[in-house]
Scaffold this motif. Structure first.
Motif, PDB file in Angstrom:
ATOM      1  N   GLN A  62       0.826  -1.211   0.000  1.00  0.00           N
ATOM      2  CA  GLN A  62       0.000   0.000   0.000  1.00  0.00           C
ATOM      3  C   GLN A  62       0.859   1.259   0.000  1.00  0.00           C
ATOM      4  O   GLN A  62       0.516   2.258  -0.645  1.00  0.00           O
ATOM      5  N   LEU A  66       0.670   4.021  -3.011  1.00  0.00           N
ATOM      6  CA  LEU A  66       0.421   5.458  -2.849  1.00  0.00           C
ATOM      7  C   LEU A  66       1.443   6.286  -3.629  1.00  0.00           C
ATOM      8  O   LEU A  66       1.179   7.428  -3.984  1.00  0.00           O
ATOM      9  N   CYS A  67       2.618   5.697  -3.853  1.00  0.00           N
ATOM     10  CA  CYS A  67       3.647   6.364  -4.654  1.00  0.00           C
ATOM     11  C   CYS A  67       3.490   6.051  -6.142  1.00  0.00           C
ATOM     12  O   CYS A  67       4.379   6.366  -6.946  1.00  0.00           O
ATOM     13  N   PHE A 244      -1.207  12.021  -6.272  1.00  0.00           N
ATOM     14  CA  PHE A 244      -1.163  11.467  -4.921  1.00  0.00           C
ATOM     15  C   PHE A 244      -2.519  11.605  -4.234  1.00  0.00           C
ATOM     16  O   PHE A 244      -3.008  10.662  -3.599  1.00  0.00           O
ATOM     17  N   ILE A 245      -3.139  12.776  -4.370  1.00  0.00           N
ATOM     18  CA  ILE A 245      -4.462  12.994  -3.762  1.00  0.00           C
ATOM     19  C   ILE A 245      -5.475  12.034  -4.376  1.00  0.00           C
ATOM     20  O   ILE A 245      -6.319  11.460  -3.679  1.00  0.00           O
ATOM     21  N   ASN A 247      -4.824   9.052  -5.675  1.00  0.00           N
ATOM     22  CA  ASN A 247      -4.529   7.702  -5.195  1.00  0.00           C
ATOM     23  C   ASN A 247      -5.014   7.475  -3.766  1.00  0.00           C
ATOM     24  O   ASN A 247      -5.590   6.434  -3.458  1.00  0.00           O
ATOM     25  N   ILE A 248      -4.763   8.450  -2.907  1.00  0.00           N
ATOM     26  CA  ILE A 248      -5.124   8.261  -1.497  1.00  0.00           C
ATOM     27  C   ILE A 248      -6.639   8.297  -1.322  1.00  0.00           C
ATOM     28  O   ILE A 248      -7.192   7.611  -0.454  1.00  0.00           O
ATOM     29  N   THR A 249      -7.341   9.063  -2.170  1.00  0.00           N
ATOM     30  CA  THR A 249      -8.810   9.080  -2.114  1.00  0.00           C
ATOM     31  C   THR A 249      -9.371   7.716  -2.498  1.00  0.00           C
ATOM     32  O   THR A 249     -10.268   7.184  -1.837  1.00  0.00           O
ATOM     33  N   GLN A 251      -7.800   4.866  -2.305  1.00  0.00           N
ATOM     34  CA  GLN A 251      -7.421   3.918  -1.262  1.00  0.00           C
ATOM     35  C   GLN A 251      -8.355   4.025  -0.056  1.00  0.00           C
ATOM     36  O   GLN A 251      -8.735   3.012   0.542  1.00  0.00           O
ATOM     37  N   LEU A 252      -8.727   5.251   0.304  1.00  0.00           N
ATOM     38  CA  LEU A 252      -9.633   5.460   1.436  1.00  0.00           C
ATOM     39  C   LEU A 252     -11.024   4.897   1.139  1.00  0.00           C
ATOM     40  O   LEU A 252     -11.672   4.337   2.027  1.00  0.00           O
ATOM     41  N   GLN A 386      -7.802  13.921 -10.210  1.00  0.00           N
ATOM     42  CA  GLN A 386      -8.001  14.180  -8.784  1.00  0.00           C
ATOM     43  C   GLN A 386      -9.410  14.684  -8.502  1.00  0.00           C
ATOM     44  O   GLN A 386     -10.111  14.183  -7.613  1.00  0.00           O
TER      45      GLN A 386
END
Length: 441
Positions: A62, A66-67, A244-245, A247-249, A251-252, A386
């Motif tokens: 994970q 994220l990278c 990055f934003i 990807n993390i969204t 993932q969340l 994004q």
């Protein structure tokens, strides 16, 4: 009829399949080699080895995921430089991506104790599992410089339409990983450290082979230190920030489904794990088409050819749709049989069969956003990706989860389908707007 028939001519579809086919084959080797690691650990004298390695491995995966913006931006910029015929610019983008990957790898290595504490806190495992987590993580984390560099290198090679080279590099790395796992665990008795070390060696091997492939393509270009100035890297940093934003969204949203499903009980949690395996199977195929779209769309943007770009998108959509229909048909007719392969528990098989409609709809609904993600990577419009992700999460996923909350776990999956559909619709609508207003290139 003439306009339709020209899309069916094999010559126009060749470049898409030339990139997509090797990437699909490459994707298939990764889970197969992962099964070898699982089998090696699963045959040790205690189950705690597999449990600990799975937790630590998932966490590191994970972190690297994220990278993933390193690969996405590298592919888009590399493809555009290829389309423009600018080898110097292509080299500049590669050096910048590798430099950024090195900084991120150093950060992960310097903060490894904090990441380990986070894993142990989340796992809340027994003492023997905790020790396995430590052994695996503290070995595997030293592969970070290679793992992150590989994101930039592989992305750059895909952008240069070197998918066949990427395929062989990935296959060699994955096979080496599997063979070393067996040797280090069975013959050298290194247990979980052996499995982690095998992965680290494979990651550095992939990096070495990728650097060799890149060097052959770029020599005799000389690196300019000015490429690494803040002014020169401004575009790359902006793209990576938006990615990055995004990807993390994502993932969340997936984490929300997993943890919310746990609240509905052990059976629902297990069913969700099975359904997410179907999602992974879809990604293996659709990602191949998306990768080809990234490279070919970026190339057409570099050539400043809006008609050629639109043609790539339409033809990629045909292949993506065809693959999605095949997936849906297989899942509809053989879904129960696939579930039976994933679990032998009768109660889980019966529970999962209730979601057969969701499983069949998943490829049809999801392929749009998979493909359009590839299109927007090629366009290097990370901000649009994004914004689409954030809007789909806040305006589709969360509201529909709340609306269908009385349906329990089924409501969660309806909300996820709506989330995927919203991403496809928003990105598709924005692409049409860009094309009609002549802003697409």
């Amino acid at each position: 009829m003439h306009s339709i028939s020209k899309f069916l001519r094999p010559g126009l579809h060749g470049p898409i399949l030339f990139i997509a086919a090797p990437m699909i084959l490459s994707n298939l080797t990764t889970p197969l080699m992962g099964l070898v690691d699982t089998a090696v650990l699963g045959h040790l004298n205690s189950a705690h080895y597999l449990a600990g390695a799975s937790v630590a491995g998932l966490f590191i995966t994970q972190l690297y995921w994220l990278c993933g913006f390193l690969r996405m931006t590298s592919t888009g910029l590399s493809a555009q430089a290829k389309g423009a015929g600018d080898r110097l610019k292509a080299a500049e983008y590669l050096v910048q991506g590798l430099f950024l990957s090195g900084i991120l790898a150093c950060f992960l290595l310097l903060t490894q104790s904090l990441w380990l504490e986070a894993i142990l806190l989340l796992a809340n495992a027994q003492l023997e599992v905790t020790q396995v987590i430590k052994d695996y993580f503290l070995t595997r984390i030293w592969g970070a410089p290679a793992a992150l560099a590989n994101l930039a290198l592989i992305g750059w090679l895909i952008g240069q339409q070197q998918s066949k080279q990427v395929m062989w590099i990935q296959i060699i790395g994955n096979v080496l990983n599997a063979v070393l796992s067996i040797i280090l665990v069975v013959y050298f008795q290194l247990d979980v450290i052996g499995v982690a070390l095998a992965t680290v060696i494979a990651e550095y091997t992939i990096m070495g082979l990728s650097l060799w492939a890149v060097w052959r393509m770029l020599q005799p270009i000389t690196i300019d230190i000015k490429w690494l100035s803040l002014g020169q890297m401004k575009q790359l940093l902006g793209l990576n920030g938006h990615s990055f934003i995004r990807n993390i969204t994502l993932q969340l949203c997936l984490a929300f489904l997993v943890f919310q499903g746990m609240r509905f009980g052990q059976t629902c949690a297990a069913v969700n794990a099975i359904l997410l395996q179907f999602f992974s199977l879809i990604a293996l195929g659709l990602d191949g088409i998306a990768f080809s779209a990234e490279a070919l769309v970026g190339e057409q943007k570099g050539k400043k050819n809006p008609l050629g770009l639109a043609s790539v998108v339409v033809q990629s959509l045909l292949w993506s749709t065809a693959l999605a229909i095949i997936y849906s048909a297989v899942f509809w007719f053989f879904g129960d049989a696939i579930v039976a392969l994933l679990t032998s528990h009768q109660n889980l098989q019966e529970a999962a069969s209730n979601y057969l409609v969701i499983i069949a709809l998943l490829p049809i609904v999801a392929h749009w956003c998979f493909l359009l993600d590839g299109v927007f990577v090629g366009l290097t419009r990370a901000k649009a990706m994004q914004n689409s992700m954030l809007a789909s999460a806040l305006l589709a996923y969360i509201p529909l989860w709340w609306l269908f909350s009385d349906m329990g776990n089924m409501g969660l999956w309806i909300a996820l389908l709506a989330f995927l559909l919203a991403r496809g619709v928003s990105l598709g609508g924005y692409f049409i707007y860009l094309y009609q207003t002549r802003q697409v290139v």
